[in-house]
Scaffold this motif. Structure first.
Motif, PDB file in Angstrom:
ATOM      1  N   SER A   1       1.957  12.413   2.084  1.00  0.00           N
ATOM      2  CA  SER A   1       0.934  12.846   1.135  1.00  0.00           C
ATOM      3  C   SER A   1      -0.070  11.722   0.883  1.00  0.00           C
ATOM      4  N   LEU A   2       0.410  10.487   0.753  1.00  0.00           N
ATOM      5  CA  LEU A   2      -0.495   9.349   0.547  1.00  0.00           C
ATOM      6  C   LEU A   2      -1.361   9.098   1.780  1.00  0.00           C
ATOM      7  N   ARG A   3      -0.819   9.282   2.967  1.00  0.00           N
ATOM      8  CA  ARG A   3      -1.599   9.074   4.189  1.00  0.00           C
ATOM      9  C   ARG A   3      -2.755  10.070   4.291  1.00  0.00           C
TER      10      ARG A   3
ATOM     11  N   ARG B   1       2.378  -0.370   5.691  1.00  0.00           N
ATOM     12  CA  ARG B   1       3.267  -0.241   4.548  1.00  0.00           C
ATOM     13  C   ARG B   1       2.461   0.097   3.296  1.00  0.00           C
ATOM     14  N   ALA B   2       3.009   0.974   2.456  1.00  0.00           N
ATOM     15  CA  ALA B   2       2.347   1.323   1.196  1.00  0.00           C
ATOM     16  C   ALA B   2       2.577   0.206   0.193  1.00  0.00           C
ATOM     17  N   LYS B   3       1.526  -0.259  -0.425  1.00  0.00           N
ATOM     18  CA  LYS B   3       1.582  -1.350  -1.394  1.00  0.00           C
ATOM     19  C   LYS B   3       0.849  -0.953  -2.668  1.00  0.00           C
ATOM     20  N   VAL B   4       1.219  -1.622  -3.773  1.00  0.00           N
ATOM     21  CA  VAL B   4       0.559  -1.429  -5.055  1.00  0.00           C
ATOM     22  C   VAL B   4      -0.009  -2.767  -5.484  1.00  0.00           C
ATOM     23  N   GLU B   5      -1.264  -2.777  -5.876  1.00  0.00           N
ATOM     24  CA  GLU B   5      -1.875  -3.973  -6.450  1.00  0.00           C
ATOM     25  C   GLU B   5      -1.640  -3.890  -7.951  1.00  0.00           C
ATOM     26  N   LEU B   6      -0.800  -4.794  -8.464  1.00  0.00           N
ATOM     27  CA  LEU B   6      -0.343  -4.750  -9.843  1.00  0.00           C
ATOM     28  C   LEU B   6      -0.943  -5.927 -10.611  1.00  0.00           C
TER      29      LEU B   6
ATOM     30  N   GLU C   1      14.406  -4.282 -13.140  1.00  0.00           N
ATOM     31  CA  GLU C   1      13.624  -3.643 -12.090  1.00  0.00           C
ATOM     32  C   GLU C   1      12.263  -3.237 -12.668  1.00  0.00           C
ATOM     33  N   VAL C   2      11.268  -3.147 -11.810  1.00  0.00           N
ATOM     34  CA  VAL C   2       9.933  -2.730 -12.245  1.00  0.00           C
ATOM     35  C   VAL C   2       9.691  -1.321 -11.712  1.00  0.00           C
ATOM     36  N   TRP C   3       9.240  -0.431 -12.595  1.00  0.00           N
ATOM     37  CA  TRP C   3       9.023   0.972 -12.252  1.00  0.00           C
ATOM     38  C   TRP C   3       7.572   1.339 -12.493  1.00  0.00           C
ATOM     39  N   LEU C   4       7.000   2.089 -11.570  1.00  0.00           N
ATOM     40  CA  LEU C   4       5.655   2.646 -11.720  1.00  0.00           C
ATOM     41  C   LEU C   4       5.798   4.019 -12.355  1.00  0.00           C
ATOM     42  N   VAL C   5       5.256   4.165 -13.561  1.00  0.00           N
ATOM     43  CA  VAL C   5       5.454   5.375 -14.354  1.00  0.00           C
ATOM     44  C   VAL C   5       4.147   6.158 -14.419  1.00  0.00           C
ATOM     45  N   ASN C   6       4.252   7.481 -14.354  1.00  0.00           N
ATOM     46  CA  ASN C   6       3.138   8.406 -14.569  1.00  0.00           C
ATOM     47  C   ASN C   6       2.105   8.386 -13.440  1.00  0.00           C
ATOM     48  N   SER C   7       2.497   7.925 -12.265  1.00  0.00           N
ATOM     49  CA  SER C   7       1.589   8.028 -11.119  1.00  0.00           C
ATOM     50  C   SER C   7       1.791   9.390 -10.476  1.00  0.00           C
ATOM     51  N   ASN C   8       0.722   9.957  -9.979  1.00  0.00           N
ATOM     52  CA  ASN C   8       0.795  11.313  -9.432  1.00  0.00           C
ATOM     53  C   ASN C   8       0.582  11.281  -7.925  1.00  0.00           C
ATOM     54  N   VAL C   9       1.631  11.668  -7.182  1.00  0.00           N
ATOM     55  CA  VAL C   9       1.525  11.869  -5.740  1.00  0.00           C
ATOM     56  C   VAL C   9       1.849  13.333  -5.512  1.00  0.00           C
ATOM     57  N   PRO C  10       0.840  14.167  -5.223  1.00  0.00           N
ATOM     58  CA  PRO C  10       1.094  15.603  -5.112  1.00  0.00           C
ATOM     59  C   PRO C  10       2.069  15.931  -3.985  1.00  0.00           C
ATOM     60  N   GLU C  11       2.703  17.082  -4.102  1.00  0.00           N
ATOM     61  CA  GLU C  11       3.649  17.501  -3.072  1.00  0.00           C
ATOM     62  C   GLU C  11       2.943  17.631  -1.735  1.00  0.00           C
ATOM     63  N   PHE C  12       3.660  17.319  -0.664  1.00  0.00           N
ATOM     64  CA  PHE C  12       3.123  17.418   0.683  1.00  0.00           C
ATOM     65  C   PHE C  12       2.965  18.879   1.051  1.00  0.00           C
ATOM     66  N   SER C  13       1.793  19.233   1.569  1.00  0.00           N
ATOM     67  CA  SER C  13       1.484  20.642   1.816  1.00  0.00           C
ATOM     68  C   SER C  13       2.404  21.276   2.856  1.00  0.00           C
TER      69      SER C  13
ATOM     70  N   SER D   1      -4.527  -0.488  -7.648  1.00  0.00           N
ATOM     71  CA  SER D   1      -4.754   0.380  -6.499  1.00  0.00           C
ATOM     72  C   SER D   1      -3.461   0.563  -5.713  1.00  0.00           C
ATOM     73  N   ILE D   2      -3.416   1.660  -4.951  1.00  0.00           N
ATOM     74  CA  ILE D   2      -2.364   1.899  -3.972  1.00  0.00           C
ATOM     75  C   ILE D   2      -3.064   1.929  -2.626  1.00  0.00           C
ATOM     76  N   TYR D   3      -2.505   1.206  -1.654  1.00  0.00           N
ATOM     77  CA  TYR D   3      -3.145   1.119  -0.350  1.00  0.00           C
ATOM     78  C   TYR D   3      -2.099   0.907   0.725  1.00  0.00           C
ATOM     79  N   PHE D   4      -2.513   1.050   1.974  1.00  0.00           N
ATOM     80  CA  PHE D   4      -1.677   0.734   3.128  1.00  0.00           C
ATOM     81  C   PHE D   4      -2.184  -0.572   3.715  1.00  0.00           C
ATOM     82  N   ASN D   5      -1.262  -1.515   3.958  1.00  0.00           N
ATOM     83  CA  ASN D   5      -1.674  -2.807   4.495  1.00  0.00           C
ATOM     84  C   ASN D   5      -1.805  -2.728   6.016  1.00  0.00           C
ATOM     85  N   GLY D   6      -2.017  -3.859   6.660  1.00  0.00           N
ATOM     86  CA  GLY D   6      -2.216  -3.899   8.098  1.00  0.00           C
ATOM     87  C   GLY D   6      -1.017  -3.430   8.895  1.00  0.00           C
ATOM     88  N   ARG D   7       0.176  -3.563   8.335  1.00  0.00           N
ATOM     89  CA  ARG D   7       1.389  -3.122   9.034  1.00  0.00           C
ATOM     90  C   ARG D   7       1.736  -1.668   8.734  1.00  0.00           C
TER      91      ARG D   7
END
Length: 160
Positions: free
Chosen positions: A44-46, A123-128, A63-75, A115-121
């Protein structure tokens, strides 16, 4: 010896961006964190779907948790599709988690995803960001400064 961290993160594809974060908060430090996702969340993120506009991060039980972020269901997902607003675990080093915990507890700071992004490899990353909230006067000053920069650029364009 530890490898030095890069000055700017290697962002290949930005999926979601929290543009209001820099307006609402004074950003102190910015960190890159991995994010634990299921297969349908990654797909879905891709496709460029996802939002972190109202999300925040919290330290809970070491542990660190990302709360209330919305990633819609994959179609094209099936019955194993993910829950869109579930808390997602962020992958950080213990030293960084301890630093976040101390800053949030003692200094009254907030963990805000920028932001949420994909790095050069791929991988999904979060800029916190470790940030401190602005009051109304600070927000007005930010708006005034932004308007002045825009007017200054327009004046320079007209006279050049």
């Amino acid at each position: 010896m530890a490898r030095p961290t890069p000055l700017a993160f290697d962002k290949k594809k930005i999926v979601a961006e929290n543009r209001r974060a820099r307006f609402e908060y004074f950003v102190e430090d910015v960190y890159e964190a991995g994010i634990a996702l299921t297969g349908t969340e990654v797909k879905s993120l891709r496709f460029g779907e996802g939002s972190i506009a109202e999300s925040y991060a919290e330290v809970k039980n070491g542990e660190v948790w990302l709360v209330n972020s919305n990633v819609p269901e994959f179609s094209h997902g099936n019955r194993f599709n993910h829950e869109p607003k579930r808390p997602r675990k962020l992958l950080l080093k213990e030293r960084e988690i301890a630093k976040f915990h101390g800053a949030v507890e003692r200094k009254g700071m907030t963990l805000v995803p920028l932001s949420i992004y994909f790095n050069g490899r791929g991988r999904a990353k979060v800029e916190l960001a470790l940030a401190k909230g602005k009051n109304a006067a600070d927000k007005r000053a930010t708006m005034k400064e932004r308007d002045w920069q825009r007017d200054k650029a327009r004046i320079m364009r007209e006279h050049s």
